[in-house]
Design a protein around this motif. Structure first.
Motif, PDB file in Angstrom:
ATOM      1  N   UNK A 195      24.331  -8.949 -13.744  1.00  0.00           N
ATOM      2  CA  UNK A 195      24.223  -8.750 -12.233  1.00  0.00           C
ATOM      3  C   UNK A 195      23.211  -7.614 -12.091  1.00  0.00           C
ATOM      4  N   UNK A 196      22.395  -7.378 -11.079  1.00  0.00           N
ATOM      5  CA  UNK A 196      21.576  -6.506 -10.740  1.00  0.00           C
ATOM      6  C   UNK A 196      21.435  -5.881  -9.369  1.00  0.00           C
ATOM      7  N   UNK A 197      21.291  -4.563  -9.354  1.00  0.00           N
ATOM      8  CA  UNK A 197      21.238  -4.000  -7.905  1.00  0.00           C
ATOM      9  C   UNK A 197      19.851  -3.164  -7.745  1.00  0.00           C
ATOM     10  N   UNK A 198      19.455  -3.312  -6.689  1.00  0.00           N
ATOM     11  CA  UNK A 198      18.380  -2.486  -6.256  1.00  0.00           C
ATOM     12  C   UNK A 198      18.511  -1.134  -6.231  1.00  0.00           C
ATOM     13  N   UNK A 199      17.828  -0.251  -6.651  1.00  0.00           N
ATOM     14  CA  UNK A 199      17.984   1.299  -6.526  1.00  0.00           C
ATOM     15  C   UNK A 199      16.801   1.819  -5.701  1.00  0.00           C
ATOM     16  N   UNK A 200      16.967   3.225  -5.055  1.00  0.00           N
ATOM     17  CA  UNK A 200      16.011   3.696  -4.363  1.00  0.00           C
ATOM     18  C   UNK A 200      14.503   3.982  -5.269  1.00  0.00           C
ATOM     19  N   UNK A 201      13.389   3.864  -4.493  1.00  0.00           N
ATOM     20  CA  UNK A 201      12.119   3.853  -5.298  1.00  0.00           C
ATOM     21  C   UNK A 201      12.277   5.387  -5.980  1.00  0.00           C
ATOM     22  N   UNK A 202      11.362   5.177  -7.055  1.00  0.00           N
ATOM     23  CA  UNK A 202      11.005   6.675  -7.797  1.00  0.00           C
ATOM     24  C   UNK A 202      10.248   7.268  -6.735  1.00  0.00           C
ATOM     25  N   UNK A 203      10.085   8.624  -7.121  1.00  0.00           N
ATOM     26  CA  UNK A 203       8.915   9.587  -6.687  1.00  0.00           C
ATOM     27  C   UNK A 203       7.449   9.296  -7.257  1.00  0.00           C
ATOM     28  N   UNK A 204       7.530   8.656  -8.391  1.00  0.00           N
ATOM     29  CA  UNK A 204       6.147   8.213  -8.903  1.00  0.00           C
ATOM     30  C   UNK A 204       5.294   7.207  -8.126  1.00  0.00           C
ATOM     31  N   UNK A 205       4.220   7.616  -7.941  1.00  0.00           N
ATOM     32  CA  UNK A 205       3.182   6.563  -7.141  1.00  0.00           C
ATOM     33  C   UNK A 205       3.028   5.641  -7.986  1.00  0.00           C
ATOM     34  N   UNK A 206       2.713   4.461  -7.523  1.00  0.00           N
ATOM     35  CA  UNK A 206       2.252   3.324  -8.115  1.00  0.00           C
ATOM     36  C   UNK A 206       1.192   2.359  -7.381  1.00  0.00           C
ATOM     37  N   UNK A 262       0.775  -1.163   0.040  1.00  0.00           N
ATOM     38  CA  UNK A 262      -0.179   0.061  -0.008  1.00  0.00           C
ATOM     39  C   UNK A 262       1.027   1.330   0.122  1.00  0.00           C
ATOM     40  N   UNK A 263       0.525   2.239  -0.737  1.00  0.00           N
ATOM     41  CA  UNK A 263       1.291   3.530  -0.663  1.00  0.00           C
ATOM     42  C   UNK A 263       2.580   3.213  -1.387  1.00  0.00           C
ATOM     43  N   UNK A 264       2.440   2.330  -2.414  1.00  0.00           N
ATOM     44  CA  UNK A 264       3.708   1.933  -3.205  1.00  0.00           C
ATOM     45  C   UNK A 264       3.975   2.948  -4.080  1.00  0.00           C
ATOM     46  N   UNK A 265       5.430   2.747  -4.618  1.00  0.00           N
ATOM     47  CA  UNK A 265       6.111   3.825  -5.636  1.00  0.00           C
ATOM     48  C   UNK A 265       6.303   2.840  -6.717  1.00  0.00           C
ATOM     49  N   UNK A 266       6.947   3.311  -7.778  1.00  0.00           N
ATOM     50  CA  UNK A 266       7.596   2.381  -8.878  1.00  0.00           C
ATOM     51  C   UNK A 266       8.849   2.179  -8.417  1.00  0.00           C
ATOM     52  N   UNK A 267       9.024   1.177  -8.194  1.00  0.00           N
ATOM     53  CA  UNK A 267      10.410   0.466  -7.996  1.00  0.00           C
ATOM     54  C   UNK A 267      11.416   0.142  -9.083  1.00  0.00           C
ATOM     55  N   UNK A 268      12.750   0.261  -8.758  1.00  0.00           N
ATOM     56  CA  UNK A 268      13.775   0.503  -9.608  1.00  0.00           C
ATOM     57  C   UNK A 268      14.940  -0.795  -9.233  1.00  0.00           C
ATOM     58  N   UNK A 269      15.408  -1.455 -10.196  1.00  0.00           N
ATOM     59  CA  UNK A 269      16.874  -2.195 -10.292  1.00  0.00           C
ATOM     60  C   UNK A 269      17.602  -1.770 -11.450  1.00  0.00           C
ATOM     61  N   UNK A 270      18.802  -2.124 -11.550  1.00  0.00           N
ATOM     62  CA  UNK A 270      19.650  -1.575 -12.577  1.00  0.00           C
ATOM     63  C   UNK A 270      20.690  -2.597 -12.670  1.00  0.00           C
ATOM     64  N   UNK A 271      21.072  -2.682 -13.797  1.00  0.00           N
ATOM     65  CA  UNK A 271      22.345  -3.619 -14.227  1.00  0.00           C
ATOM     66  C   UNK A 271      23.401  -2.811 -15.165  1.00  0.00           C
ATOM     67  N   UNK A 272      24.542  -2.980 -14.806  1.00  0.00           N
ATOM     68  CA  UNK A 272      25.534  -2.411 -15.456  1.00  0.00           C
ATOM     69  C   UNK A 272      26.391  -3.071 -16.484  1.00  0.00           C
ATOM     70  N   UNK A 273      25.948  -4.623 -16.473  1.00  0.00           N
ATOM     71  CA  UNK A 273      26.884  -5.407 -17.313  1.00  0.00           C
ATOM     72  C   UNK A 273      25.752  -6.357 -18.235  1.00  0.00           C
ATOM     73  N   UNK A 274      24.950  -5.585 -18.883  1.00  0.00           N
ATOM     74  CA  UNK A 274      24.110  -6.223 -19.783  1.00  0.00           C
ATOM     75  C   UNK A 274      23.136  -7.180 -19.122  1.00  0.00           C
ATOM     76  N   UNK A 275      22.754  -7.219 -17.837  1.00  0.00           N
ATOM     77  CA  UNK A 275      21.978  -8.090 -17.376  1.00  0.00           C
ATOM     78  C   UNK A 275      22.424  -9.123 -16.421  1.00  0.00           C
TER      79      UNK A 275
END
Lengths: 230, 397
Positions: free
Chosen positions: B298-309, B283-296
């Motif tokens: 390995x992945x790392x979690x990033x802080x949530x966006x300000x966008x409501x979800x 509840x009260x969720x945000x659009x969440x993000x993960x990123x990869x720097x090596x073409x998928x």
């Protein structure tokens, strides 16, 4: 090289080899038929032989029917295909039931089988926790790699070294050899080694056996202590 | 006590004894193991890790505005009152269609009569063709050898041989939480769109359950792709599946350590750096993000966006290294507003335009995006009854 890089190399170094989609429907019915047949035959062990075998073979034939007429069609919906370990153990049960008199397992299981069943219980817990993302690395994905099969074969050689020379205990490494060889040839049930070695139903049965043995041992120890005090 | 001159005979006798009794057994088992391993390795090839491929032309100029040039509702098959979860597929310039759309339709979501429907936007007439069903659960069950309880989210992809692949959610016993992903492939030399079974993706030890697909794959430079999927039994987490140019399954990589994220959409910032935007179940969720720097890899979690979800699906598209788009529901607790936002860095987002808006229980959800014919194509569910579409062209400001 850190753990995640090493793990990536181990897991993702070569393409998975999945079973043929043409083979899978037949294999699904066949494996379920054998597992159901073994269960039927064992549950009816005390019944007259002729009835036992007619029901067993009739049940297996029922499982081989095409489409929705087969119970395998519906069991596959829920549980996919049993593991190759379940298949090989079912074949062993059918073989033992076919001996005269039937050589079903009685008494204390031998050391080799105890060790293997404990390994199965532990493996099942690891895979379940991995499914729920509780492990830091993806264990299931490793099951697609040849490295996992290589480790399995090395363990087989170790078990063979430990127990291959004993008539009573040789059956365990031979069973594992059959499972790994079948997996190598057919890639059933899914192309993943863990699915070939252990399915959740077999894992539950192994746990039940361990819990039952543990409970018996605790009860025996408690009774002995009570008798000693008396 | 063995005399020194008898040592040689003693050792020789021991070796001979060993080989006669255990040696042959050892040798036999060793040969079996080596044969199994060799047979296995002979059927494998090594995996490369290719970078992602842009869906826009190299000459794409990000400093442009998007102007809506077409919109409406995609035709539905006859007598189908419900539709949901569309997926768009950009077709090559030589094809008669610009874009194909796939979605599930029937009497209602999770009904036994749900099938996968398809339609195509014809380049010549500039109209959507009549929709028809392309996958049903009875035929799928017959091909698989076991029953399929319900069908759901389809996702389409075009392989290096211009064959359409379809990944469809097929449920087992227990609703969406017991879902599996079926892989279908267009039949060879088939001008009429029909599919054959490629297999059931093996993704989970627990009876292969609880994996679903929702968003479009990210194309790779070697012709393969990365398909974002997610696990949904209690815990929810995203996973990236890699396929080669023929559509053969290669690897699976978990994309996040968090367990409340689902329906990832992949957006490339560069060939190696990708972002995954995800739906948040909280509840009260945000659009969440993960990123990869090596073409998928390995992945790392990033802080949530300000966008409501509001626990709703999002769809993203990377047009160039500093131009990303995201279609998402932006109102709290409802899906009655569907917006299109843009970002240069994937962190700071600004509203580009509102795609659809209603009030109360109106629903505009489950967006899908693609780039074709120098246009941005968006489709989304309209009140769970129709699939709406919009087309936008770039214009110089």
């Amino acid at each position: 090289m850190d753990l995640s890089n090493f793990w990536s190399l181990l897991v993702n170094s070569s393409t998975p080899w999945l079973p043929s989609p043409a083979l899978t429907p037949w294999a699904l019915r066949g494996v379920w038929a054998l597992v159901a047949g073994a269960a039927t035959c064992t549950l009816l062990a005390r019944q007259p032989s002729i009835w036992r075998w007619w029901l067993t073979l009739g049940g297996m034939a029922w499982f081989m029917l095409p489409g929705a007429m087969s119970p395998a069609h519906w069991l596959g919906l829920a549980f996919q295909m049993p593991s190759l370990s379940s298949l090989v153990l079912s074949l062993m049960l059918l073989w033992r039931n076919a001996q005269k008199p039937a050589k079903l397992t009685t008494g204390e299981p031998v050391t080799a089988w105890k060790r293997l069943s404990l390994a199965g219980v532990v493996l099942g817990w690891v895979l379940l926790l991995d499914t729920l993302a509780w492990t830091p690395i993806s264990i299931y994905a490793w099951g697609f790699s040849p490295a996992a099969l290589g480790v399995g074969l090395m363990l087989l050689l170790l078990f063979w070294a430990l127990w291959g020379g004993s008539d009573a205990q040789r059956s365990m490494p031979l069973t594992l050899a059959c499972v790994l060889a079948l997996y190598g040839l057919t890639r059933l049930p899914s192309g993943n080694l863990w699915d070939a070695l252990l399915d959740p139903w077999l894992w539950l049965i192994l746990q039940w056996q361990w819990l039952r043995a543990l409970t018996c041992r605790l009860l025996t120890a408690w009774r002995l202590r009570a008798t000693t005090r008396a | 006590m063995i005399e020194p001159d008898e040592w040689f005979e003693y050792v020789f006798a021991m070796i001979k004894n060993f080989w006669c009794r255990a040696g042959l057994r050892w040798l036999g088992m060793l040969l079996l193991c080596l044969a199994v391993l060799a047979w296995d390795l002979a059927h494998r090839t090594s995996i490369n890790t290719p970078a992602a491929a842009w869906s826009t032309a190299p000459s794409f100029d990000p400093v442009q505005e998007l102007k809506r040039v077409g919109q409406g509702q995609i035709p539905m098959p006859d007598n189908t009152p419900a539709a949901h979860a569309s997926s768009l597929l950009a077709m090559p310039k030589t094809h008669a269609s610009s874009v194909m759309a796939f979605w599930f339709a029937g009497s209602k979501e999770s009904a036994p009569d749900i099938q996968i429907a398809a339609s195509a936007f014809d380049r010549t007439s500039q109209q959507w063709q009549s929709a028809r069903f392309v996958v049903n659960r009875a035929e799928l069950g017959a091909a698989l050898g076991f029953a399929v309880r319900r069908l759901g989210n389809p996702v389409a992809w075009l392989d290096a041989h211009q064959r359409v692949h379809l990944f469809v959610v097929a449920t087992g016993l227990g609703g969406w939480a017991a879902s599996r992903i079926v892989h279908l492939r267009q039949r060879n030399s088939d001008t009429k769109l029909s599919f054959e079974l490629a297999g059931m993706l093996p993704l989970s030890w627990l009876w292969n359950t609880s994996y679903l697909v929702r968003n479009a794959p990210l194309p790779l430079q070697d012709g393969g792709m990365v398909l974002p999927v997610y696990f949904e039994l209690g815990l929810k987490y995203p996973v990236a599946l890699r396929f080669d140019a023929d559509g053969n399954f290669l690897t699976m990589v978990r994309m996040s350590r968090r367990t409340h994220l689902l329906q990832p959409t992949l957006v490339m910032q560069s060939e190696q750096k990708w972002l995954a935007f995800m739906r948040d179940q909280r509840p009260e969720g945000k659009v969440t993000v993960a990123q990869t720097l090596d073409a998928g890899q390995h992945w790392q979690d990033l802080p949530d966006l300000d966008l409501l979800n509001p626990d709703a699906s999002v769809a993203g598209l990377g047009l160039s290294p500093h131009h990303m788009l995201l279609a998402h529901n932006s109102s709290a607790h409802s899906r009655n507003v569907l917006d299109l936002s843009q970002s240069a860095d994937g962190v700071h987002w600004t509203l580009l335009q509102t795609l659809a808006q209603g009030s109360g229980n109106a629903e505009f959800s489950y967006p899908a995006t693609t780039w074709a014919d120098d246009s941005l194509w968006i489709s989304y569910t309209d009140q769970r009854k129709r699939i709406a579409w919009q087309r936008m062209r770039t214009t110089k400001p």
